[in-house]
Design an enzyme around this catalytic site. Structure first.
Site, PDB file in Angstrom:
ATOM      1  N   ASP A   1     -18.024  18.394  28.210  1.00 21.14           N
ATOM      2  CA  ASP A   1     -19.059  17.378  28.350  1.00 21.14           C
ATOM      3  C   ASP A   1     -18.433  16.000  28.536  1.00 21.14           C
ATOM      4  O   ASP A   1     -19.129  15.011  28.733  1.00 21.14           O
ATOM      5  CB  ASP A   1     -20.032  17.394  27.170  1.00 21.14           C
ATOM      6  N   SER A   2     -17.092  15.946  28.532  1.00 23.79           N
ATOM      7  CA  SER A   2     -16.383  14.738  28.938  1.00 23.79           C
ATOM      8  C   SER A   2     -16.712  14.382  30.379  1.00 23.79           C
ATOM      9  O   SER A   2     -16.419  13.262  30.830  1.00 23.79           O
ATOM     10  CB  SER A   2     -14.873  14.933  28.778  1.00 23.79           C
TER      11      SER A   2
ATOM     12  N   ASP B   1     -18.755  23.825  27.845  1.00 22.34           N
ATOM     13  CA  ASP B   1     -19.174  23.063  26.668  1.00 22.34           C
ATOM     14  C   ASP B   1     -20.685  23.153  26.449  1.00 22.34           C
ATOM     15  O   ASP B   1     -21.457  23.027  27.408  1.00 22.34           O
ATOM     16  CB  ASP B   1     -18.810  21.585  26.855  1.00 22.34           C
TER      17      ASP B   1
ATOM     18  N   LYS C   1     -17.876  26.452  24.229  1.00 18.80           N
ATOM     19  CA  LYS C   1     -17.294  25.642  23.158  1.00 18.80           C
ATOM     20  C   LYS C   1     -18.396  24.834  22.498  1.00 18.80           C
ATOM     21  O   LYS C   1     -19.306  24.320  23.178  1.00 18.80           O
ATOM     22  CB  LYS C   1     -16.216  24.697  23.697  1.00 18.80           C
TER      23      LYS C   1
ATOM     24  N   GLU D   1     -19.026  21.969  18.965  1.00 17.76           N
ATOM     25  CA  GLU D   1     -18.389  21.130  17.964  1.00 17.76           C
ATOM     26  C   GLU D   1     -18.891  21.457  16.567  1.00 17.76           C
ATOM     27  O   GLU D   1     -20.016  21.946  16.379  1.00 17.76           O
ATOM     28  CB  GLU D   1     -18.665  19.654  18.273  1.00 17.76           C
TER      29      GLU D   1
ATOM     30  N   GLU E   1      -8.913  17.761  17.543  1.00 23.44           N
ATOM     31  CA  GLU E   1      -8.837  16.483  18.259  1.00 23.44           C
ATOM     32  C   GLU E   1      -8.568  15.332  17.304  1.00 23.44           C
ATOM     33  O   GLU E   1      -9.255  15.167  16.300  1.00 23.44           O
ATOM     34  CB  GLU E   1     -10.126  16.212  19.046  1.00 23.44           C
TER      35      GLU E   1
END
Length: 291
Positions: free
Chosen positions: A71-72, A110, A140, A142, A208
């Site tokens: 999502d970057s 993501d 992925k 978080e 991270e």
């Protein structure tokens, strides 16, 4: 776990040796079983982000074994200030493009902010879209302990999950951009988060912006691979955002980024040269014309 043979992995290294994730052509996509086998061998491997078919095809040809459709993309390609506004529709479209542009790499999509926080059922619906509509091999998400139930249901449903702890950009409004895991209490929480995602069935975990010593400890503690970004050299794998790695990002980049090229300068120079040719009447010429 039994190590996979060369025939099973379909991979070979830069020198032609079997069993390595990096390099080689392969006849099938890398899977999470290959990732697990690499951990057993003590093999380090690279991961890059990708958001479009053409860029992904270049990385695939270069032998990059795992690509993250992060999502970057919100910061790098969609013009958002953070990753928070990125939608599941956008992630599905971008992930499908990366899958179409590759044939060997494991593609991880993501789950964006708001697509799994409600609970396991919402997470399953969202992940199913990325698997069915985009064709990703894994997703992925978080969060450590707080995402345990989501990871568990996805894995039980047959969807491989890469977890992400430490600095979690989707929580930027709550935690800001700062190193995570400093101090005894924070370090213990990070270790709990790492063990929680492993226990839930995640096949790997991104660390991270975590102190290098702590990231190395997590890597020694877990039997699943760790993927570092700003977490020192002690993790099993390393990931970078490709626009940072290739110097396309303008302005300041994080300290942990190593730039391997300056595409911003190359592209700017090419655009200026094109413009000057057009303005000066030297492009197009006879060889560029159709008759």
């Amino acid at each position: 776990m039994t190590q996979l043979s060369a025939a099973q992995t379909g991979t070979s290294g830069p020198s032609g040796s079997a069993k390595t994730l990096y390099g080689g052509k392969g006849t099938r996509r890398i899977t999470v079983r290959d990732i697990a086998a690499a951990k057993e061998r003590g093999e380090k491997w690279p991961m890059l982000t990708a958001y479009d078919a053409m860029t992904a095809s270049v990385f695939d040809e270069a032998g990059i074994p795992v690509m993250l459709v992060g999502d970057s993309a919100g910061n790098c390609h969609l013009g958002y200030e953070t990753t928070v506004p990125v939608t599941l529709d956008e992630m599905t479209m971008l992930s499908a493009a990366v899958v179409r542009g590759t044939s060997r790499a494991l593609i991880v999509g993501d789950l964006p902010f708001g697509s799994y926080q409600e609970g396991p059922v919402q997470a399953l619906r969202s992940a199913t879209r990325l698997v069915k509509e985009a064709g990703v091999g894994a997703v992925k998400l978080e969060g450590g302990e707080r995402s345990h139930r989501q990871i568990e249901l996805l894995v039980e449903s047959g969807i491989p999950v890469m977890a992400h702890i430490g600095l979690t950009p989707q929580s930027v409004n709550a935690m800001g951009y700062r190193v995570q895991g400093r101090g005894e209490e924070a370090a213990q929480q990070l270790l709990r988060d790492a063990k929680a995602v492993q226990d839930a069935g995640a096949f790997a975990v991104v660390l991270e912006l975590v102190p290098a010593e702590l990231a190395a400890e997590v890597t020694r503690t877990l039997h699943i691979p760790t993927v570092g970004i700003g977490a020192g050299p002690g993790t099993d794998a390393q990931v970078l955002v490709w626009t940072d790695m290739l110097g396309l990002t303008g302005g300041r980049v994080p300290k942990f980024v190593k730039q391997y090229a300056d595409l911003r300068e190359v592209m700017s120079g090419a655009a200026k040269a094109f413009a000057e040719d057009v303005v000066g009447g030297t492009f197009p010429q006879e060889e560029h014309s159709v008759h």
